[in-house]
Design an enzyme around this catalytic site. Structure first.
Site, PDB file in Angstrom:
ATOM      1  CD  GLU A   1      15.365  15.226   5.762  1.00  0.00           C
ATOM      2  OE1 GLU A   1      15.618  16.261   6.055  1.00  0.00           O
ATOM      3  OE2 GLU A   1      15.293  13.944   5.903  1.00  0.00           O
TER       4      GLU A   1
ATOM      5  CB  SER B   1      15.588  20.141   3.586  1.00  0.00           C
ATOM      6  OG  SER B   1      14.704  20.663   2.639  1.00  0.00           O
TER       7      SER B   1
ATOM      8  CG  MET C   1      14.549  17.430   1.439  1.00  0.00           C
ATOM      9  SD  MET C   1      14.543  16.328  -0.830  1.00  0.00           S
ATOM     10  CE  MET C   1      15.215  15.252  -0.293  1.00  0.00           C
ATOM     11  CE1 TYR C   2       9.968  17.089   7.620  1.00  0.00           C
ATOM     12  CE2 TYR C   2       8.724  18.476   7.012  1.00  0.00           C
ATOM     13  CZ  TYR C   2       9.203  17.989   7.790  1.00  0.00           C
ATOM     14  OH  TYR C   2       9.038  19.290   9.174  1.00  0.00           O
TER      15      TYR C   2
ATOM     16  CB  THR D   1      16.262  11.057  -2.507  1.00  0.00           C
ATOM     17  OG1 THR D   1      17.510  11.284  -1.391  1.00  0.00           O
ATOM     18  CG2 THR D   1      16.145  11.425  -3.637  1.00  0.00           C
ATOM     19  CB  CYS D   2      11.748   8.120  -3.145  1.00  0.00           C
ATOM     20  SG  CYS D   2      10.420   7.353  -4.144  1.00  0.00           S
TER      21      CYS D   2
ATOM     22  CG  HIS E   1      -4.492 -14.146 -24.888  1.00  0.00           C
ATOM     23  ND1 HIS E   1      -3.011 -13.436 -25.217  1.00  0.00           N
ATOM     24  CD2 HIS E   1      -5.242 -13.737 -25.572  1.00  0.00           C
ATOM     25  CE1 HIS E   1      -3.318 -12.946 -26.295  1.00  0.00           C
ATOM     26  NE2 HIS E   1      -4.085 -13.078 -26.650  1.00  0.00           N
TER      27      HIS E   1
END
Length: 456
Positions: free
Chosen positions: A33, A35, A38-39, A42-43, A441
């Protein structure tokens, strides 16, 4: 040179899940990886999680009815702090989960191919080359920034990733691009209290959606105070530390708009530029994505790609499902990426969700007996209870087989409801199953009774 059973480039949803799985089987795994921010992909860091945290906070901001912009700005700052706390917690959790295995080694660096089996890792201090019996690419996608004059030099310009670090609420946010990412940011920044202007080059609003639903979405967002300028060709961007100005043209007439922040939301492209795929003999598509077959196998049989970098729909759950596809291929299974019903949601206010075909797409694909059903959201009791009666629901049916071809739901809680329709589609169930289903409901889900009972 260290040798691994599997080298995985990218710590996204598919990559980290595969790393944990293979390491659990006793295989030696290298996970690269570039960065340490960024582990998890992106999410978790710059996508779904931080933006949905802000969507939630923006809903609270509207409910609080702040009197002044200063109060709104202060709440926005606290919301950004909460977003950051959440991201850092999940990032650490993802790192620790993989790092806990003695069979997995995490490399902080940029990976690129040297040959079919060798990957060079540019580390902070030096470099290292590793060998992978099998290699898996899960490098995701990156924001596309178009070559507009002045854009690269202007201040106060952001992408969907860098805007998430902005601590001060913009009084006027300009957005280039009326796609799904641009609309999400437009919606929650308007809820926080920003004036929002969206410039879209195309003349058709969210062109891939049903026209009736698209118009309902546009009307709802305009009621939030968002201004849409369609068919706007951006000519020049200039900006200093105080403001940013966009010069654009509509119908041959030049116009300008001035704001204190500009979001460039003009799409995302697969992240393959730094991979040196040609050195591994891996073929790519015109947009740079790795060319794969239905098993997510590249042109080299031992190299796979998962998620955004494979060129499909850019959602983290697609990356996760690609992991399932790859795992099936590795174990001799039959599950593939072909003919998947992939639902998606755009977290505007209210959310827009869809799975399958629109009416126009169904007819274009040659279905002879297309039936549809529509339901206005105000007709749903729970929508009235929630005081969120905005929206429209639409279903598309194959009249010959009674199977559901698709559905678009623009209403409160649609992001939960759409999954029930997806499941019915996966099972090949008749639309009558949902028309006659027993739901609790009052819920938004019981609207599916009325929607599918209205099929004509």
């Amino acid at each position: 040179m260290k040798k691994y059973d599997a080298v995985i480039i990218g710590f996204g949803k598919g990559g980290k899940t595969l790393a944990g799985d293979l390491a659990g089987q006793g295989k030696k795994v290298a996970l690269i990886e570039k960065s340490n921010k960024m582990y998890g992909g992106t999410c978790i860091n710059v996508g779904c999680i931080p933006t949905k945290s802000l969507v939630h906070s923006a809903e609270l901001a509207e409910a609080f009815h702040f009197d002044s912009f200063e109060e709104k700005a202060e709440f926005y700052r606290s919301s950004m702090e909460e977003k950051q706390r959440l991201v850092e917690m999940l990032r650490k959790k993802n790192y620790d989960k993989v790092n806990a295995s003695d069979n997995a080694t995490i490399y902080d660096g940029t990976g690129s191919f040297v040959s079919e089996h060798e990957v060079l890792i540019q580390l902070e201090n030096g470099e290292e080359t590793v060998y992978g019996e099998q290699i898996f690419i899960n490098t995701g996608s990156a924001a596309f920034v178009p070559p507009i004059p002045g854009l690269s030099e202007a201040k106060r310009v952001y992408t969907s990733e860098t805007l998430l670090d902005l601590k001060e609420l913009p009084k006027h946010l300009i957005i280039l691009g009326g796609g799904y990412i641009g609309l999400e940011f437009a919606s929650f920044y308007a809820s926080f209290g920003s004036k929002v202007t969206v410039l879209q080059m195309e003349d058709l609003f969210i062109g891939r959606e049903d026209r009736e639903v698209a118009e309902a979405v546009k009307t709802a967002l305009e009621k939030k105070g968002i201004t849409f300028i369609m068919s706007a060709g951006t000519k020049q961007i200039s900006g200093d530390r105080e403001a940013v100005q966009v010069e654009y043209e509509v119908g041959g007439k030049s116009e300008t708009v001035l704001g204190d922040a500009l979001l460039v939301a003009t799409g995302r492209r697969p992240n393959t530029k730094e991979l040196n795929l040609d050195k591994a003999g891996v073929e790519t598509l015109p947009n740079g994505a790795v060319k794969t077959d239905e098993n997510r196998r590249s042109s080299k049989s031992h190299i796979f790609a998962m998620g955004d970098v494979a060129g499909g729909l850019q959602f983290t759950y697609v990356s996760l499902d690609d992991y399932r596809v790859v795992k099936s291929a590795l174990t001799g299974g039959s599950y593939t990426a072909e003919n998947r019903n992939v639902p998606y949601s755009v977290f505007i206010d209210p959310p827009l969700s869809r799975v399958g075909l629109t009416e126009e797409e169904a007819r274009a694909k040659g279905y002879k007996n297309v039936k549809t059903a529509s339901l206005p959201a105000p007709a749903i009791p729970k929508a009235q209870v929630l005081q969120q009666p905005t929206g429209l629901l639409k279903a598309v049916i194959d009249g010959d087989t009674e199977e559901i071809l698709g559905a678009t739901l623009f209403c409160s809680e649609s992001h939960e409801m759409i999954n029930q329709i997806k499941l019915a589609m996966d099972l090949g169930a008749s639309y009558k199953v949902l028309a006659n289903q027993i739901f609790t409901h009052p819920t938004m889900s019981e609207a599916l009774n009325d929607l599918f009972s209205a099929v004509k």
